[in-house]
Scaffold this active site. Structure first.
Site, PDB file in Angstrom:
ATOM      1  N   CYS A   2       0.849  -1.177   0.000  1.00  0.00           N
ATOM      2  CA  CYS A   2       0.000   0.000   0.000  1.00  0.00           C
ATOM      3  C   CYS A   2       0.890   1.234   0.000  1.00  0.00           C
ATOM      4  O   CYS A   2       2.112   1.132   0.138  1.00  0.00           O
ATOM      5  CB  CYS A   2      -0.889   0.040   1.245  1.00  0.00           C
ATOM      6  SG  CYS A   2      -2.015  -1.356   1.369  1.00  0.00           S
ATOM      7  N   GLY A  30      -0.550   0.641  -5.123  1.00  0.00           N
ATOM      8  CA  GLY A  30      -1.875   0.089  -4.858  1.00  0.00           C
ATOM      9  C   GLY A  30      -2.916   0.650  -5.801  1.00  0.00           C
ATOM     10  O   GLY A  30      -3.047   1.860  -5.902  1.00  0.00           O
ATOM     11  N   ASN A 104       0.558   1.231   5.914  1.00  0.00           N
ATOM     12  CA  ASN A 104       1.219   0.327   4.976  1.00  0.00           C
ATOM     13  C   ASN A 104       1.996  -0.681   5.812  1.00  0.00           C
ATOM     14  O   ASN A 104       2.805  -0.284   6.649  1.00  0.00           O
ATOM     15  CB  ASN A 104       2.159   1.119   4.054  1.00  0.00           C
ATOM     16  CG  ASN A 104       2.998   0.223   3.139  1.00  0.00           C
ATOM     17  OD1 ASN A 104       4.091   0.595   2.737  1.00  0.00           O
ATOM     18  ND2 ASN A 104       2.500  -0.963   2.814  1.00  0.00           N
ATOM     19  N   GLY A 105       1.732  -1.953   5.571  1.00  0.00           N
ATOM     20  CA  GLY A 105       2.403  -2.985   6.347  1.00  0.00           C
ATOM     21  C   GLY A 105       1.447  -4.070   6.764  1.00  0.00           C
ATOM     22  O   GLY A 105       0.341  -4.177   6.217  1.00  0.00           O
ATOM     23  N   TYR A 245      11.461  -4.652  -6.800  1.00  0.00           N
ATOM     24  CA  TYR A 245      10.243  -4.615  -7.590  1.00  0.00           C
ATOM     25  C   TYR A 245       9.261  -3.490  -7.249  1.00  0.00           C
ATOM     26  O   TYR A 245       8.730  -2.842  -8.146  1.00  0.00           O
ATOM     27  CB  TYR A 245       9.512  -5.956  -7.460  1.00  0.00           C
ATOM     28  CG  TYR A 245       8.157  -5.994  -8.103  1.00  0.00           C
ATOM     29  CD1 TYR A 245       8.015  -5.981  -9.489  1.00  0.00           C
ATOM     30  CD2 TYR A 245       7.003  -6.044  -7.330  1.00  0.00           C
ATOM     31  CE1 TYR A 245       6.762  -6.008 -10.080  1.00  0.00           C
ATOM     32  CE2 TYR A 245       5.743  -6.066  -7.911  1.00  0.00           C
ATOM     33  CZ  TYR A 245       5.620  -6.049  -9.285  1.00  0.00           C
ATOM     34  OH  TYR A 245       4.390  -6.075  -9.873  1.00  0.00           O
ATOM     35  N   ASP A 350      12.584  -9.072 -13.000  1.00  0.00           N
ATOM     36  CA  ASP A 350      12.979  -8.765 -11.627  1.00  0.00           C
ATOM     37  C   ASP A 350      12.841  -9.987 -10.723  1.00  0.00           C
ATOM     38  O   ASP A 350      13.603 -10.145  -9.780  1.00  0.00           O
ATOM     39  CB  ASP A 350      12.128  -7.627 -11.080  1.00  0.00           C
ATOM     40  CG  ASP A 350      10.684  -8.026 -11.007  1.00  0.00           C
ATOM     41  OD1 ASP A 350      10.067  -8.187 -12.074  1.00  0.00           O
ATOM     42  OD2 ASP A 350      10.143  -8.219  -9.900  1.00  0.00           O
ATOM     43  N   CYS A 386       5.652 -13.549   2.320  1.00  0.00           N
ATOM     44  CA  CYS A 386       5.985 -12.362   3.109  1.00  0.00           C
ATOM     45  C   CYS A 386       4.884 -12.124   4.130  1.00  0.00           C
ATOM     46  O   CYS A 386       3.707 -12.151   3.787  1.00  0.00           O
ATOM     47  CB  CYS A 386       6.095 -11.139   2.178  1.00  0.00           C
ATOM     48  SG  CYS A 386       6.249  -9.589   3.095  1.00  0.00           S
TER      49      CYS A 386
HETATM   50  N1  LIG Z   1       4.219  -9.846  -4.617  1.00  0.00           N
HETATM   51  C1  LIG Z   1       3.999  -9.600  -5.913  1.00  0.00           C
HETATM   52  N2  LIG Z   1       2.765  -9.280  -6.322  1.00  0.00           N
HETATM   53  C2  LIG Z   1       2.515  -9.057  -7.607  1.00  0.00           C
HETATM   54  N3  LIG Z   1       3.445  -9.078  -8.583  1.00  0.00           N
HETATM   55  C3  LIG Z   1       4.696  -9.379  -8.222  1.00  0.00           C
HETATM   56  C4  LIG Z   1       5.039  -9.661  -6.878  1.00  0.00           C
HETATM   57  N4  LIG Z   1       6.332  -9.910  -6.833  1.00  0.00           N
HETATM   58  C5  LIG Z   1       6.792  -9.785  -8.116  1.00  0.00           C
HETATM   59  N5  LIG Z   1       5.817  -9.476  -8.940  1.00  0.00           N
HETATM   60  C6  LIG Z   1       5.871  -9.244 -10.410  1.00  0.00           C
HETATM   61  O1  LIG Z   1       5.231 -10.296 -11.065  1.00  0.00           O
HETATM   62  C7  LIG Z   1       6.142 -10.942 -11.936  1.00  0.00           C
HETATM   63  C8  LIG Z   1       6.041 -12.416 -11.626  1.00  0.00           C
HETATM   64  O2  LIG Z   1       5.927 -13.127 -12.794  1.00  0.00           O
HETATM   65  P1  LIG Z   1       5.844 -14.704 -12.834  1.00  0.00           P
HETATM   66  O3  LIG Z   1       6.137 -15.327 -11.562  1.00  0.00           O
HETATM   67  O4  LIG Z   1       6.688 -15.127 -13.936  1.00  0.00           O
HETATM   68  O5  LIG Z   1       4.380 -14.986 -13.282  1.00  0.00           O
HETATM   69  P2  LIG Z   1       2.934 -14.823 -12.686  1.00  0.00           P
HETATM   70  O6  LIG Z   1       2.372 -13.713 -13.500  1.00  0.00           O
HETATM   71  O7  LIG Z   1       2.385 -16.169 -13.008  1.00  0.00           O
HETATM   72  O8  LIG Z   1       3.002 -14.529 -11.235  1.00  0.00           O
HETATM   73  C9  LIG Z   1       7.507 -10.462 -11.586  1.00  0.00           C
HETATM   74  O9  LIG Z   1       8.229 -10.200 -12.751  1.00  0.00           O
HETATM   75  C10 LIG Z   1       7.260  -9.168 -10.876  1.00  0.00           C
HETATM   76  O10 LIG Z   1       7.361  -8.092 -11.797  1.00  0.00           O
HETATM   77  S1  SF4 Z   2       9.726 -10.992   3.371  1.00  0.00           S
HETATM   78 FE1  SF4 Z   2      10.464 -10.184   1.398  1.00  0.00          FE
HETATM   79  S2  SF4 Z   2       8.852  -8.810   0.665  1.00  0.00           S
HETATM   80 FE2  SF4 Z   2       8.447  -9.204   2.853  1.00  0.00          FE
HETATM   81  S3  SF4 Z   2       9.446  -7.505   3.933  1.00  0.00           S
HETATM   82 FE3  SF4 Z   2      10.931  -9.173   3.840  1.00  0.00          FE
HETATM   83  S4  SF4 Z   2      12.103  -8.789   1.961  1.00  0.00           S
HETATM   84 FE4  SF4 Z   2      10.277  -7.556   1.867  1.00  0.00          FE
HETATM   85 MG   LIG Z   3       7.410  -8.030 -13.804  1.00  0.00          MG
END
Ligand SMILES: Nc1ncnc2c1ncn2[C@@H]1O[C@H](COP(=O)(O)OP(=O)(O)O)[C@@H](O)[C@H]1O
Ligand code: SF4
Ligand SMILES: [Mg+2]
Ligand SMILES: Nc1ncnc2c1ncn2[C@@H]1O[C@H](COP(=O)(O)OP(=O)(O)O)[C@@H](O)[C@H]1O
Ligand SMILES: Nc1ncnc2c1ncn2[C@@H]1O[C@H](COP(=O)(O)OP(=O)(O)O)[C@@H](O)[C@H]1O
Ligand SMILES: Nc1ncnc2c1ncn2[C@@H]1O[C@H](COP(=O)(O)OP(=O)(O)O)[C@@H](O)[C@H]1O
Ligand code: SF4
Ligand code: SF4
Ligand code: SF4
Ligand SMILES: [Mg+2]
Ligand SMILES: [Mg+2]
Ligand SMILES: [Mg+2]
Lengths: 457, 457, 457, 457
Positions: A2, A30, A104-105, A245, A350, A386
């Site tokens: 958020c 968000g 946020n959290g 990310y 990423d 997480c």
């Molecule tokens: N917690 C998250 N929530 C939403 N998107 C995320 C999160 N973490 C990473 N992403 C993004 O979503 C992408 C993940 O893609 P991937 O795992 O290949 O496919 P999917 O779309 O099936 O989740 C990452 O490239 C990143 O940009």
């Molecule tokens: S578990 Fe991953 S996404 Fe969650 S606070 Fe730690 S480093 Fe960030």
């Molecule tokens: Mg991505």
């Protein structure tokens, strides 16, 4: 995930349009709902709605409100469900006065606290852990709101960066570990707090500094006073995934540039293994772009905008009908025609979460003529959920928790697949490992001791 | 500028969702309104609305319509004003049957034709030149619609790429000069026409070929028949500005890749003069990015994502209130903090129109710490208005028409400013100069002779 | 004034469409907002909105919800202000389970209860006295919801007819004085409660009986059980104004027909003094019509539809702009042209509140040619505010509290003005005076003793 | 059936709010759509929408428009279908200038005229016969708009009462037979035309006179000029059904009060046969009420408000779902409980069309305890469709065209059923039979000769 924003004008200027603009700059944190709160005539007023900031709120309307202190919130998915009442800020007019909170959290001991409170007659309006903080305040003996808030905060554990509004006072607080970012800005006599420093530019404010872990800022007519929570963390735990990310590349968090971190992550991947001859580097837009650029520059291989994202073809634009599902990921990501023909493609993203996008990308790029497809991931494998505010799937759905890297390579169909290590991640960010959280990569969660016995999860 | 799309399914499958998706892929060609038309029970049905495709139309609703032939349109600003009735497609049920037209381009003899028609009792419903084509058809003696259309087209001059729908037949036609692009695609037995080839990917169709200048395609149950207008142009005039700015980089127009053209334009700029030492190259997002990449690669200078565009802070998201105007261009474009410090910045944009963006950019980049700011423009100076469908300001507002390049450099505050020539533009695109229109750069408009005496403008 | 409705289907049939229809039949009791509540998966769900039932709620949507127990509410103006959050039903998921309440009436000791609760940590979400009941329940030690409700009800005083929903159980309760009406109906195995019996006809249910003063009905799978509040009122106080103005004429309340009561009120006026020769009787639509008919029949004088009300020209249809204010009351009530010419007009209205309508009517009727205008009011003068759920102005604004009847006659410009007495009112209704509330006419409010020491107001 | 309104302010005052109010007063003549037209800057502007006046139009918006001449329209069902484009007024900017028309009535030779026009290149935008008038004007050689309109009117036949707007001039015209009403009003220097005189009261204007059959009023800065169509009707044909059902009782049409006519119709029924002893008279609200009152007074039998109509339960409020269909007509009309017990009910309605309502009413009243139910209809049997602007079903659906009166009595289940004759109808209205149309009762339509050879139907 958020985003929170707060504004206080000592000169009494109206600030709700600033909050609107600030939230727009935090929109990437968000898109599910947006809201603002201000106080007027001794009580809290709240406007919130579903969707993007401009869908949920009316800029015009806000611009006409004469409030010189306000907070705002943009909300991603949350544990609380998507219902309207879980949108933030949350507000209440209780015995000691009006209060509103944007959070946020994620609190890790919310369930225990909720049943404690319910047994004392508390009626919860939402299923959102933020309400726990307000209910805790209402059940404090203290009649001074700031004290009640501080008492409440000593009872909770987990991640929180919050903006709180009292009748004529803005509070910003960050948990003792500093999980989520929170920044302080100034424009003349007006002070602002925001989840990320990038939100200050749009309102012409300057970024002063990060709010520190465990710090409470009290902002009112007399200026900014810094207080400390009576809890000392054994170590810091700034979220490393923000750099990978979530955060916007033009933000600086806890002293480190997100842009630089991402380029370093790419460079790190480059150092991890030579790119084949006759290869080109492309990033998955937008999250993989900067790491791809860093990789290409370090490796001396040409960077191309090889994957196109249709800006107008997103979740809100096209509905997942049968026909659309057939068209698959193409509606969002297309390969640039002609670019990959006869080349080896080095594709940088990423992270991999469920792996669906990754799999489709590999086959699409191959279909566009690439001889080989090499996937490079600018973070370590995501293997653990997480609990600190980011909405990751459970381990069963995390593809890297279910397969080792070679299996994963086969699943997504890439010719090679490479990640970076946790050490490399921390080095790329530029902070010592003991100041960063890397729990979703290595499972190192906050333990009983660190959380002062309030652990629950 | 506008975008057109047409679909015909010989197997009788419903096509309106394809049209919706196709229009979404053409959204960059027009955001003011969107519409679709189909025939049912012998008459034309039209749905259209203001805003983006997903705002103007309901995907759900369209998916349920059982029409196997349909056309669609997205509209930019036009001479006809922004009123709803000027949205396209336009349709009519006249004596010979139903007809609907979607039009990209601009007729240069519309005024003369309108008064001719009004004197014969024609009542115009819109102020849009597309209606002229329909009224001309209705005032032909022929009772065969295709003949009436061809007769009408021989009376008009200027730019038009049109998709036309009759009761059970889809027509695609392009003016004899080929100003605006128009492409033919196929998926099994279904045929599609679209302003740009990038619209086929999203519906899983393959790009067959460009519709040729002066060609009329008649698509019905029996397949595709190609006819020719009885007008031969002295030379072709494919719009060069499509490659510079309007088209999507993943389109191929008249045999040339837009992506390649843009990178060539940047390379061309690189060859035009060495970059200073210690410089970095950045593109103005998104239109200048590819040329910047081309320049950086040709010059061997690092490319950086130095200017950030907030995706959520656009025209539709933030209203131009007083406070917002003060914040200026910052709401859309921010410099990446830390990137430019102590460097010379080479900033690449596709073109300069009024010069406001350019001026602000230079000062912003300088404010971000750049020692010098060098502007590079990936096209010749825009000095003349376009009469062929692109909404450019009049010469008084075109900054390059009012100042020579050195004056312009001073106005925008750059340390150096460089353009490319018309020859270089054509070479970068890869088409001979006599097949391209460059009128907005060099004033070489269609003359009396070329337009067969129907010139008016 | 408000309306409540409740439905419970022992056979498990969905009831939300019944609630929608029932609320429509109670629409005359409140046009400000409408809402429904049901339980599903152990928690309360609420839909509510501003305006008429069909504006606030979607019949379609409700018809699809699979809930076999539900309550609903229509709301008039209230002390709580017009904000959305004060709309009813109110609901909460507190420690002992889900609860929702729809309330018609007004608590007279709400302020005292609120501060008691606030000091125990209660956070009020609304400024509506109905929330007091829910908060009281949450602060009861009992873990059985029905007990908690009964405990709560013994602490409150004033007027309440409520429909309450627990997880799988519908409760209907009426205060010990029986101020507001509440009726029980049945259709097969399904039971319904409604503010007025007229709401049963529309859903094909039959009217069983009134809920009694001080009675609590518990309706669940096993049928209907009747319980009694442990409070005995010294006397009943059914609101007499319901018969005069609020209730629908096709309702029967506490055993007496509203239609008959109104005709009797008119007859009573007739017996109070002969109508002049050459006179005609007309009622102010719609509230004065039936009394006018009763008067005309008793007096043997012709009844005419002499005042026309434009159905489409109401509060929601026409806004009170300058031009409209000039047009005055004409936009709602017009004299029938030609009817009054040379006649003496006997105009009957149910009551006079502020006197504006009355004054305008007299001059309008005179303007339409009446030789004399005789006002007849089918109730005693309204001289005191109501504290039991009807939104009357304060005494300063009540014209009959400020003037005696002769002064009032002069103010409104009538040739004669006649009211009835409180005794006649009770006789016309057909209930003994000690079972009716007539406080707004004679000031006889509930006193300290009657309210068991919980009086506050 | 439709309603038209026009306003012209010689003093230049804005009139669109007057048109809004006037249309509200004519709302009973059409609830399907509403619209207004005015001229500004030499062209016609139109606003229209579906639903009631206040749904289709924004009073606020209209109040701010600075136009001193305007027309408006409310539309019932029409042959043209319910689509938005068939809403009126219709407007066009053609060669000779702007024109807008609002039309009440129905042309009987529209089909012939349409094909004549289509062969001359006319493109019809609507399927509404009003457009024929505009197209005819555009195809006249005359360049003077008033002449073109008069020429057009000589070519059409059937029923029309129209308000026409030119650039600075308002025209009102009525067909040579005077089928539909049209009235002229004045307020100071401002003139108004309206379908019914009741529309003048609301805007504070006075009713001057009826527009005569075959008259054309030209209203501009210089005042009102009366012209005559060069067509003389053999006889007048004022629609008798306006008095029976359509018009508002407070209107006066062609010199006769609608209120008086309705009461006379009831008296006439009374004279047709004695009411049984112990009977009560009730009208079907609202259309049968006045005739019921007339009958009761003439017969000396008590009149009761025996049938209640729920104002909030209409077409727009409740959707015809399965559950609602089961509830049947009850959702609109309920018997007053207790009134009919042991009595003979004399129920009066204005007319029977399909017979569904009548049948349900009889059984409902019987169910409410009536010993006998006597139906009395205040018009002759409706046996023929109307071709002059009223939307009646075809003969197959007209129950009185399919059965004689005794059969009909049996079908609807009444104990007795009585109608009046055409002669009685004309007498009750107070106009000679040869000045009234009674075609839907006796089949006496306009013939070839009367329509000057332009008959078609
Ligand atoms: N917690 C998250 N929530 C939403 N998107 C995320 C999160 N973490 C990473 N992403 C993004 O979503 C992408 C993940 O893609 P991937 O795992 O290949 O496919 P999917 O779309 O099936 O989740 C990452 O490239 C990143 O940009
Ligand atoms: S578990 Fe991953 S996404 Fe969650 S606070 Fe730690 S480093 Fe960030
Ligand atoms: Mg991505
Ligand atoms: N015809 C056009 N309509 C709209 N935008 C255009 C057009 N031609 C070029 N552009 C885009 O607008 C930008 C012009 O910027 P510039 O002239 O500096 O400022 P301004 O925003 O004042 O017009 C170009 O970079 C290009 O991306
Ligand atoms: N508590 C009430 N709230 C709203 N309307 C009421 C109330 N009591 C009575 N009325 C209605 O309002 C009318 C009162 O009219 P009157 O006092 O003459 O004028 P005004 O419109 O100025 O209040 C009564 O005829 C009655 O129908
Ligand atoms: N042309 C018409 N269009 C709509 N309603 C009409 C028309 N003519 C009469 N009515 C009204 O409709 C009622 C007709 O009712 P009836 O024939 O019994 O049932 P149904 O509702 O089945 O048509 C009449 O009482 C009258 O008020
Ligand atoms: S004038 Fe310029 S924009 Fe217009 S068609 Fe020619 S090249 Fe394209
Ligand atoms: S004070 Fe009047 S309105 Fe209120 S409950 Fe008593 S009688 Fe009814
Ligand atoms: S046919 Fe009947 S409804 Fe039609 S105009 Fe004649 S009298 Fe009126
Ligand atoms: Mg640009
Ligand atoms: Mg009243
Ligand atoms: Mg009727």
């Amino acid at each position: 995930m958020c985003g929170v924003f707060g504004a206080y004008s000592a000169s009494g200027a109206p600030v709700l349009e600033d909050v609107y603009l600030g939230l727009s700059a935090l929109q990437h944190r968000g898109q599910l709902s947006a809201g603002v709160a201000w106080t007027q005539g001794g009580s809290v007023h709240i406007k919130k709605g579903l969707g993007l900031v401009h869908e949920a709120l009316q800029q015009n309307e806000l611009a006409e409100i004469e409030a010189h202190a306000a907070i705002g919130h943009v909300r991603y998915a949350t544990a609380g469900g998507t219902e309207r009442e879980n949108s933030q800020p949350l507000g209440a007019n209780y015995a000691q006065g009006p209060v509103a909170i944007a959070h946020n959290g994620n609190l890790t001991n919310a369930t225990a606290l909720s049943s404690y409170l319910a047994n004392r007659g508390a009626i919860f309006q939402t299923t959102c852990d933020t309400e726990t903080i307000i209910q805790l305040m209402a059940h404090q003996p203290s009649t001074v709101q700031l004290e009640a808030l501080e008492n409440a905060l000593t009872k909770i554990t987990g991640a929180y960066s919050i903006a709180v509004l009292f009748e004529d006072c803005l509070i910003a607080a960050r948990d003792p570990w500093g999980f989520r970012p929170l920044a302080l800005g100034r424009r003349g006599d007006d002070y602002f707090v925001a989840s990320e420093s990038c939100a200050f530019e749009i309102i012409g404010a300057e970024f002063l500094r990060d709010v520190e872990a465990g710090e409470i800022l009290v902002i009112d007519r007399r200026g900014v006073i810094s207080r400390r929570l009576p809890i000392t963390a054994q170590r810091l735990r700034h979220c490393s995934f923000e750099y990978v990310y979530f955060a916007r590349p033009d933000s600086v968090i806890d002293g480190r540039s997100v842009y630089a971190a991402r380029k370093n992550l790419g460079a790190c991947l480059a150092r991890g293994g030579k790119c084949p001859q006759n290869s080109i580097v492309a990033g998955m837009p937008d999250s993989g772009t900067l790491a791809a650029l860093g990789l290409a520059q370090e490796a001396g291989v040409p960077f191309e905008a090889g994957v196109v994202r249709n800006r107008y073809v997103g979740r809100t634009f096209i509905q997942p009908t049968q026909r659309v599902r057939e068209a698959g990921v193409k509606i969002k990501l297309n390969p640039q025609p002609g670019i990959f023909d006869g080349k080896e493609a080095v594709i940088v993203d990423d992270s991999i979460v469920r792996g669906t996008t990754a799999g489709r990308t590999v086959s699409t790029i191959r279909g566009a003529g690439a001889k080989k497809v090499h996937m490079r991931i600018a973070s370590p494998p995501v293997r653990y959920p997480c609990y600190y505010g980011i909405d990751t799937p459970s381990s069963e759905e995390l593809i890297a928790a279910q397969s080792d890297i070679e299996e994963l390579r086969v699943k997504i169909g890439a010719d090679t697949l490479r990640y970076i290590s946790c050490e490399e991640l921390c080095e790329s960010i530029g902070l010592p490992r003991e100041e960063l959280c890397t729990a979703c990569f290595d499972g190192g969660y906050l333990d009983e001791e660190e959380s002062g016995g309030r652990l629950e999860v």
